[in-house]
Design an enzyme around this catalytic site. Structure first.
Site, mmCIF file in Angstrom:
data_model
loop_
_atom_site.group_PDB
_atom_site.id
_atom_site.type_symbol
_atom_site.label_atom_id
_atom_site.label_comp_id
_atom_site.label_asym_id
_atom_site.label_seq_id
_atom_site.Cartn_x
_atom_site.Cartn_y
_atom_site.Cartn_z
ATOM 1 N N SER A 78 -6.572 3.805 -0.493
ATOM 2 C CA SER A 78 -5.224 4.371 -0.368
ATOM 3 C C SER A 78 -5.251 5.818 -0.823
ATOM 4 O O SER A 78 -5.985 6.172 -1.749
ATOM 5 C CB SER A 78 -4.231 3.596 -1.234
ATOM 6 O OG SER A 78 -2.978 4.263 -1.261
ATOM 7 N N TYR A 85 -2.105 0.107 -9.245
ATOM 8 C CA TYR A 85 -2.506 -0.010 -7.830
ATOM 9 C C TYR A 85 -3.414 1.156 -7.441
ATOM 10 O O TYR A 85 -4.475 0.975 -6.839
ATOM 11 C CB TYR A 85 -1.244 -0.027 -6.962
ATOM 12 C CG TYR A 85 -1.468 0.127 -5.479
ATOM 13 C CD1 TYR A 85 -1.824 -0.955 -4.679
ATOM 14 C CD2 TYR A 85 -1.295 1.371 -4.851
ATOM 15 C CE1 TYR A 85 -2.006 -0.809 -3.312
ATOM 16 C CE2 TYR A 85 -1.475 1.520 -3.484
ATOM 17 C CZ TYR A 85 -1.834 0.434 -2.719
ATOM 18 O OH TYR A 85 -2.014 0.577 -1.371
HETATM 19 P P1 NAP Z 1 1.575 -5.631 4.196
HETATM 20 O O1 NAP Z 1 2.293 -5.242 5.439
HETATM 21 O O2 NAP Z 1 2.364 -5.912 2.953
HETATM 22 O O3 NAP Z 1 0.656 -6.902 4.542
HETATM 23 C C1 NAP Z 1 -0.123 -7.437 3.511
HETATM 24 C C2 NAP Z 1 -1.084 -8.448 4.103
HETATM 25 O O4 NAP Z 1 -1.938 -8.903 3.046
HETATM 26 C C3 NAP Z 1 -0.388 -9.682 4.658
HETATM 27 O O5 NAP Z 1 -1.121 -10.109 5.776
HETATM 28 C C4 NAP Z 1 -0.485 -10.674 3.504
HETATM 29 O O6 NAP Z 1 -0.486 -12.040 3.945
HETATM 30 C C5 NAP Z 1 -1.836 -10.311 2.934
HETATM 31 N N1 NAP Z 1 -2.035 -10.675 1.531
HETATM 32 C C6 NAP Z 1 -1.287 -10.325 0.460
HETATM 33 N N2 NAP Z 1 -1.796 -10.840 -0.659
HETATM 34 C C7 NAP Z 1 -2.887 -11.552 -0.287
HETATM 35 C C8 NAP Z 1 -3.831 -12.347 -0.982
HETATM 36 N N3 NAP Z 1 -3.744 -12.516 -2.313
HETATM 37 N N4 NAP Z 1 -4.829 -12.934 -0.277
HETATM 38 C C9 NAP Z 1 -4.914 -12.784 1.072
HETATM 39 N N5 NAP Z 1 -4.034 -12.045 1.779
HETATM 40 C C10 NAP Z 1 -3.044 -11.445 1.109
HETATM 41 O O7 NAP Z 1 0.501 -4.519 3.786
HETATM 42 P P2 NAP Z 1 -0.054 -3.237 4.605
HETATM 43 O O8 NAP Z 1 0.894 -2.127 4.387
HETATM 44 O O9 NAP Z 1 -0.440 -3.635 5.960
HETATM 45 O O10 NAP Z 1 -1.352 -2.887 3.735
HETATM 46 C C11 NAP Z 1 -2.647 -3.315 4.121
HETATM 47 C C12 NAP Z 1 -3.655 -2.619 3.232
HETATM 48 O O11 NAP Z 1 -3.522 -1.197 3.371
HETATM 49 C C13 NAP Z 1 -3.497 -2.921 1.740
HETATM 50 O O12 NAP Z 1 -4.765 -2.988 1.131
HETATM 51 C C14 NAP Z 1 -2.746 -1.714 1.239
HETATM 52 O O13 NAP Z 1 -2.954 -1.477 -0.126
HETATM 53 C C15 NAP Z 1 -3.345 -0.620 2.104
HETATM 54 N N6 NAP Z 1 -2.487 0.576 2.213
HETATM 55 C C16 NAP Z 1 -1.261 0.503 2.801
HETATM 56 C C17 NAP Z 1 -0.477 1.659 2.873
HETATM 57 C C18 NAP Z 1 0.887 1.667 3.502
HETATM 58 O O14 NAP Z 1 1.600 2.686 3.391
HETATM 59 N N7 NAP Z 1 1.308 0.607 4.185
HETATM 60 C C19 NAP Z 1 -0.950 2.854 2.330
HETATM 61 C C20 NAP Z 1 -2.197 2.871 1.730
HETATM 62 C C21 NAP Z 1 -2.964 1.731 1.681
HETATM 63 P P3 NAP Z 1 0.894 -12.867 4.230
HETATM 64 O O15 NAP Z 1 1.391 -12.390 5.584
HETATM 65 O O16 NAP Z 1 0.455 -14.297 4.251
HETATM 66 O O17 NAP Z 1 1.840 -12.538 3.124
#
Ligand code: NAP
Length: 254
Positions: free
Chosen positions: A145, A159
């Protein structure tokens, strides 16, 4: 070679960046193991979308912070075909707090899911893909991130620190397995329009921050997924230990 012989596991593949990564990785001709922790319906929809496009996919429940669940997820991959890729995408944020307010439970959860879970999955992937273990190679893509460079003060320094460790793990593991056919890279997304912000109690975060972003817009999950697809593919055959900012110019300085 049938599709089912090449499997990519995407942790947290049910929603957001992970779901988009499943769809893009399927375009490489790989069978996709779509991991979810609680939203089975979302995972099944990703599987159905891949199948509608002629690909192969399965959904698997599992919490990446549980070693038993991780082992079961990888056993399911073995049953599906030969693992050629891992996208270490599952991640969570928490409610905005200062470090002086954080409980041990919060810290343990933040590091268990965002960091230890990625280590456990990387370990199992290397055991299957590394030529040292009789494998035929593969690629790991870790989701870091931009927070690792910004620090996320007053929001979630925990985080950001976990994601900083993901950067370090990426570089170290990449060097460890560089001669074993396994490439390890990371992507550092900036502000991406997914449900993660609402899950951390800030449903308006993307809208509030948009005017301060260099491109005056957030990124989409698919814009990150396209970079993941490239890093998984042979197009990136000489790229390992790289940390790619997919952040629209946010936090590009070290
Ligand atoms: P998101 O929309 O909240 O989706 C999270 C995903 O992770 C969902 O599929 C969820 O499953 C799964 N998950 C959560 N806890 C879990 C666990 N303990 N074991 C297995 N699966 C789990 O998140 P996102 O925004 O797509 O983020 C994806 C990645 O990108 C993360 O690592 C996040 O830190 C990183 N990231 C995101 C952003 C951003 O702005 N969005 C920025 C920087 C980095 P369920 O559907 O079953 O709940």
């Amino acid at each position: 070679m049938t599709l089912s012989e090449n499997v990519v596991l995407v942790t947290g593949g049910s929603r957001g960046i992970g779901a988009a990564a499943c769809l893009r990785a399927a375009e490489l001709g790989h069978a996709i193991m779509v991991n979810y922790v609680s939203n089975r319906q979302a995972a099944e929809e990703v599987v159905a979308q891949i199948e509608r496009s002629g690909g192969k996919a399965r959904a698997i429940q599992g919490d990446v912070q549980s070693e038993a669940d991780v082992l079961a997820m990888f056993a399911a991959c073995d049953d599906f075909g030969r693992l050629v890729g891992l996208v270490n995408n599952a991640g969570v944020v928490d409610r905005p707090q200062r470090v002086d307010e954080m409980t041990l439970d919060r810290l343990n959860r933040m590091f268990a899911i965002n960091l230890t879970g990625s280590f456990l999955c990387a370990r199992e992937a290397v055991k299957r893909m590394s030529t040292r273990h009789g494998g035929k190679g593969g690629a790991i893509v870790n989701l870091g991130s931009a927070a690792s460079k910004l620090g996320a003060a007053n929001q979630y320094v925990d985080y950001a620190a976990a994601k900083g460790a993901i950067d370090t793990m990426t570089v170290g593991l990449a060097r460890e397995v560089a001669t074993e056919g396994v490439r390890v890279n990371a992507i550092r997304p900036g502000i991406i329009d997914t449900e993660i912000h609402a899950s951390g109690g800030l449903p308006g975060r993307v809208a509030e921050i948009t005017s301060s972003l260099p491109m005056k817009r957030p990124g989409t999950a698919d814009e990150v997924a396209r970079a993941i697809k490239w890093l998984l593919s042979d197009e990136a055959s000489y790229t390992t230990g790289a940390i790619l900012d997919v952040s629209g110019g946010r936090a590009i300085l070290p």
